[in-house]
Scaffold this active site. Sequence first.
Site, PDB file in Angstrom:
ATOM      1  N   GLU A 255      -4.809   0.820   1.743  1.00 54.32           N
ATOM      2  CA  GLU A 255      -4.523  -0.591   1.498  1.00 54.32           C
ATOM      3  C   GLU A 255      -4.223  -1.349   2.804  1.00 54.32           C
ATOM      4  O   GLU A 255      -3.119  -1.847   3.004  1.00 54.32           O
ATOM      5  CB  GLU A 255      -3.401  -0.739   0.457  1.00 54.32           C
ATOM      6  CG  GLU A 255      -3.811  -0.055  -0.843  1.00 54.32           C
ATOM      7  CD  GLU A 255      -2.876  -0.306  -2.034  1.00 54.32           C
ATOM      8  OE1 GLU A 255      -1.918  -1.080  -1.878  1.00 54.32           O
ATOM      9  OE2 GLU A 255      -3.134   0.268  -3.098  1.00 54.32           O
ATOM     10  N   GLU A 374      -8.291   4.683  -5.874  1.00 54.01           N
ATOM     11  CA  GLU A 374      -6.926   4.972  -6.333  1.00 54.01           C
ATOM     12  C   GLU A 374      -6.659   3.976  -7.441  1.00 54.01           C
ATOM     13  O   GLU A 374      -6.818   2.768  -7.239  1.00 54.01           O
ATOM     14  CB  GLU A 374      -5.919   4.770  -5.191  1.00 54.01           C
ATOM     15  CG  GLU A 374      -4.476   5.070  -5.595  1.00 54.01           C
ATOM     16  CD  GLU A 374      -3.443   4.501  -4.611  1.00 54.01           C
ATOM     17  OE1 GLU A 374      -3.456   4.885  -3.427  1.00 54.01           O
ATOM     18  OE2 GLU A 374      -2.651   3.640  -5.038  1.00 54.01           O
TER      19      GLU A 374
END
Length: 576
Positions: A255, A374
């Site tokens: 991220e 994810e």
Amino acid sequence: MNYLKSVPFRMCLMVVVLIRSRFLTVPVRCVGVGGQEVSGSVMKSLLLLLSVLSLRTHGARSSYGSSPDRVPVLDLHLDLSSLLHRLDPRFLSVTIDASLAAEERSMLLLRTQKIRTLAKALSPAFLRFGGTRQDFMVFDPKGGQQLTAAPSAEEACGAVQLPALLEGDLKQNWTQQLLLLQKEEHQGRYRRTQFTELTVDQLQSFSSCCGLDLVFGLNALLRTAQNRWNSSNAASLLRYCESRRYRMSWELGNEPNSFEKKAGIRVDGGQLGRDFTRLRKMMSESSLYRDAGLFGPDVGQPRDHRADILGGFLQSGGGAIDACTWHHYYVDGRAASLEDFLDPTVLDSLAVKTGEVLETVKRASPGTPVWLGETSSAFGGGAAGLSDSFVAGFMWLDKLGLAARMGLDVVMRQVLVGAGSYHLLDDDLNPLPDYWLSVLHKRLVGPEVLNVDAVSGAGGGRRVRSYLHCANRRSYRDGAVVLMSMNLSPRPVRMQVPVPVSNSTVETFVLQSDRPGMDGLRSRSVKLNGVLLEMVDDETLPLLAGVPLPPSDHLQLPAFSLAFFVFTDAGAAACR
Ligand SMILES: *[C@@H]1O[C@H](CO)[C@@H](O)[C@H](O)[C@H]1NC(C)=O
Ligand SMILES: *[C@@H]1O[C@H](CO)[C@@H](O)[C@H](O)[C@H]1NC(C)=O
Ligand SMILES: *[C@@H]1O[C@H](CO)[C@@H](O)[C@H](O)[C@H]1NC(C)=O
């Protein structure tokens, strides 16, 4: 004229409503009680009558009781002639959060028999090791001190027994560790941790013994003064893994769109793409990793104005990656409610985000596969008491269905074990409802995606959702298809499929909570066709058998249920 099907008069009323609400375009021949066809003028009067009555039936819906005659029937239209997509055989994959290695001895939990038995049942799949903490982890090899002389694969896989005392001790320490990590996450301050050969050795042994393909997430927050990636630590890890002949794939950074928030470091998409190109070059210089996978950039889901990093990344790094990964969660774990898990609008939000990502990738790097790298129900570790209970299955099965239908090739579930409440195995390594759902999906569902349209409106409405695949060839013969359906409503529904599929024998797998009603949605136990699912012992899963249903019977979908219907001899042309 070819009629879809002759339907008895009583059902005809329902069908007329469908035609009126333009849900149904296939002509249907209505037969009266005596078998005579109902004339056009009778139909017209019926339409009039029904436009009045339909309002009433809406209001009276809650009075649908258990009487089978009153249960609404939903018509499904299946297209068996062509595939929408062919996915990776490892479509349903799992993750282990890098926080497991924060206290490195916890990695030894991966040696227990139970977790290995359970993980093996999910093969073939990827095992991604990554998450927020991967960008705070530094490889610190201990050289001679590690477990020496790698045992052969067979030895390593056989000798997994961990002394019971040590196992208990590890679990206890680990539970404490998880609380500590959660606090850290809430405060948004992460300390840098070191890991040794032990972490990679355990991951590698676990994944290779269980038939999983390891994906290791490297730290992208090791930066030079020029804010480029400092690859020296990764180089040392790659050298070690190569010396042990570990076959694995790689990622870099987790991220990156929130690096600034997590670490006060801003990395734009263009720079990140160049960092990936650097990593790809390092891999190409290794005989073992020259052809290994590199996936990224594991961006968070697009929010209003934050889609930017992905486009920039693909422009400079699109050529370096084998798949473009992004992350998705429906809701915030701290604010999520039970209703969110059953809300069709919440479930549909995945389609919107997926559409945006697919569009960006198509523009910047056409042809690159797109994966959910994810993903789970709720971010922030999941919603306690919900993400680990039966109700989580609605988000999970719908995500698997919708992602496949939109052509996402791999979906990596956060997490197999550890970290938060969205795990598949609880802190005692016992399977939770989503684990059983995952195993059934793995066994029954093939990678070929077909189209199904639910003709809704007759009571089921948006609260019944269905997806269609070829059945898994490992378990079923050519031409078999599997329908995945879920009923988000407190009332049972019936579904019917057209001939020739309805002529096929059906194996049904219906999952329900072990407790009825709303209360049961929060249960951590699940029943398959009425039987509670439990491991037989640490080495044995229960028999997950379907119940055969005679051809052309209606498919029953109880209140709050998830189901797989395998049409074993559907003879689908697209599935041969
Ligand atoms: C558990 O934690 C205690 C205290 O930190 C430590 O002494 C012990 O060695 C740990 N046990 C294991 C198995 O890691
Ligand atoms: C990269 O990191 C290593 C290890 O911390 C350090 O020795 C080296 O000087 C760094 N290189 C650059 C270019 O910053
Ligand atoms: C389906 O079954 C019905 C009777 O059960 C039979 O008349 C029909 O020919 C079958 N259709 C196909 C396509 O097999």
